[in-house]
Design a protein around this motif. Structure first.
Motif, mmCIF file in Angstrom:
data_model
loop_
_atom_site.group_PDB
_atom_site.id
_atom_site.type_symbol
_atom_site.label_atom_id
_atom_site.label_comp_id
_atom_site.label_asym_id
_atom_site.label_seq_id
_atom_site.Cartn_x
_atom_site.Cartn_y
_atom_site.Cartn_z
ATOM 1 N N UNK A 187 92.387 24.707 155.442
ATOM 2 C CA UNK A 187 93.417 23.735 155.027
ATOM 3 C C UNK A 187 94.400 23.372 156.137
ATOM 4 N N UNK A 188 94.032 23.617 157.407
ATOM 5 C CA UNK A 188 94.906 23.239 158.520
ATOM 6 C C UNK A 188 94.098 22.634 159.652
ATOM 7 N N UNK A 189 94.681 21.626 160.313
ATOM 8 C CA UNK A 189 94.100 20.971 161.482
ATOM 9 C C UNK A 189 95.212 20.827 162.506
ATOM 10 N N UNK A 190 94.899 20.997 163.781
ATOM 11 C CA UNK A 190 95.873 20.776 164.846
ATOM 12 C C UNK A 190 95.722 19.340 165.340
ATOM 13 N N UNK A 191 96.866 18.649 165.517
ATOM 14 C CA UNK A 191 96.866 17.263 165.979
ATOM 15 C C UNK A 191 97.826 17.136 167.153
ATOM 16 N N UNK A 192 97.369 16.488 168.218
ATOM 17 C CA UNK A 192 98.213 16.223 169.372
ATOM 18 C C UNK A 192 98.702 14.780 169.253
ATOM 19 N N UNK A 193 100.012 14.621 169.099
ATOM 20 C CA UNK A 193 100.566 13.285 168.877
ATOM 21 C C UNK A 193 101.981 13.213 169.413
ATOM 22 N N UNK A 194 102.432 11.996 169.675
ATOM 23 C CA UNK A 194 103.825 11.753 170.038
ATOM 24 C C UNK A 194 104.639 11.658 168.749
ATOM 25 N N UNK A 195 105.937 11.884 168.852
ATOM 26 C CA UNK A 195 106.806 11.796 167.671
ATOM 27 C C UNK A 195 106.686 10.444 166.981
ATOM 28 N N UNK A 196 106.460 9.403 167.748
ATOM 29 C CA UNK A 196 106.361 8.063 167.167
ATOM 30 C C UNK A 196 105.096 7.879 166.329
ATOM 31 N N UNK A 197 104.101 8.761 166.511
ATOM 32 C CA UNK A 197 102.848 8.662 165.760
ATOM 33 C C UNK A 197 102.832 9.531 164.509
ATOM 34 N N UNK A 198 103.845 10.351 164.309
ATOM 35 C CA UNK A 198 103.813 11.313 163.212
ATOM 36 C C UNK A 198 103.841 10.664 161.831
ATOM 37 N N UNK A 199 104.418 9.469 161.720
ATOM 38 C CA UNK A 199 104.475 8.807 160.416
ATOM 39 C C UNK A 199 103.074 8.507 159.871
ATOM 40 N N UNK A 200 102.105 8.287 160.783
ATOM 41 C CA UNK A 200 100.732 7.981 160.353
ATOM 42 C C UNK A 200 100.032 9.195 159.759
#
Length: 167
Positions: free
Chosen positions: A58-71
């Motif tokens: 039930x967990x996945x790691x995602x590399x993203x910028x703060x501006x992409x977190x809303x998606x």
């Protein structure tokens, strides 16, 4: 918050619905985000289900910028980001590197069975807390045979493998 902090990519932990890790990962990758889903070959093999599954169900790691977190929160099969202190928790790059270093050529992390002769601690059952020596695994039964010293004598005891941990 400075603009360079919002553009900087970091690893975040995403909480998914049960058994939806791979679907969420595919959606994130389709959106151009980097992901990591550590897979583990389990031993003993689970009675029900696949031999290979997520190391952290039930967990996945995602590399993203703060501006992409809303998606991320609007992705199908996702509950949301793991957060501490009111904001999304960042995962240190070294954690992802540590896990990736333990993968085999097929991208799967193996949980190696304990070797015969190693010292173990019994973690469950009526002998919980005692130290023992692992004599051997009893194949196909998910059980082990351990040597215990009781009353100045060695005794062989059979128990479920999940009850012992390497000391």
């Amino acid at each position: 918050m400075r603009s360079d902090e919002t553009d900087q990519s970091s690893w975040y932990v995403v909480h998914t619905q049960r058994h939806k890790e791979r679907a969420a990962q595919a959606s994130f990758e389709h959106d151009g985000l980097h992901t990591y889903l550590p897979l583990l070959r389990q031993w003993p093999r689970p009675v029900v289900g696949a031999e290979v599954g997520p190391m952290f169900p039930s967990y996945v790691f995602v590399c993203a910028a703060l501006t992409d977190l809303h998606r991320i929160g609007r992705t199908a099969g996702v509950h949301g980001l793991v957060a501490f202190g009111g904001g999304p928790a960042r995962l240190d790059d070294s954690v992802v590197m540590f896990l990736r270093e333990r993968e085999g050529p097929d991208g799967i992390i193996r949980s190696e069975p304990l070797p015969a002769g190693c010292e173990v601690r019994i973690m469950d059952g009526p002998l919980r807390g005692m130290a023992a020596i692992l004599e051997r695994r009893l194949s196909g039964r998910q059980r082990v045979l351990v040597l215990l010293e009781i009353l100045q004598r060695e005794a062989r005891v059979e128990m479920p493998e999940r009850w012992v941990r390497q000391a």
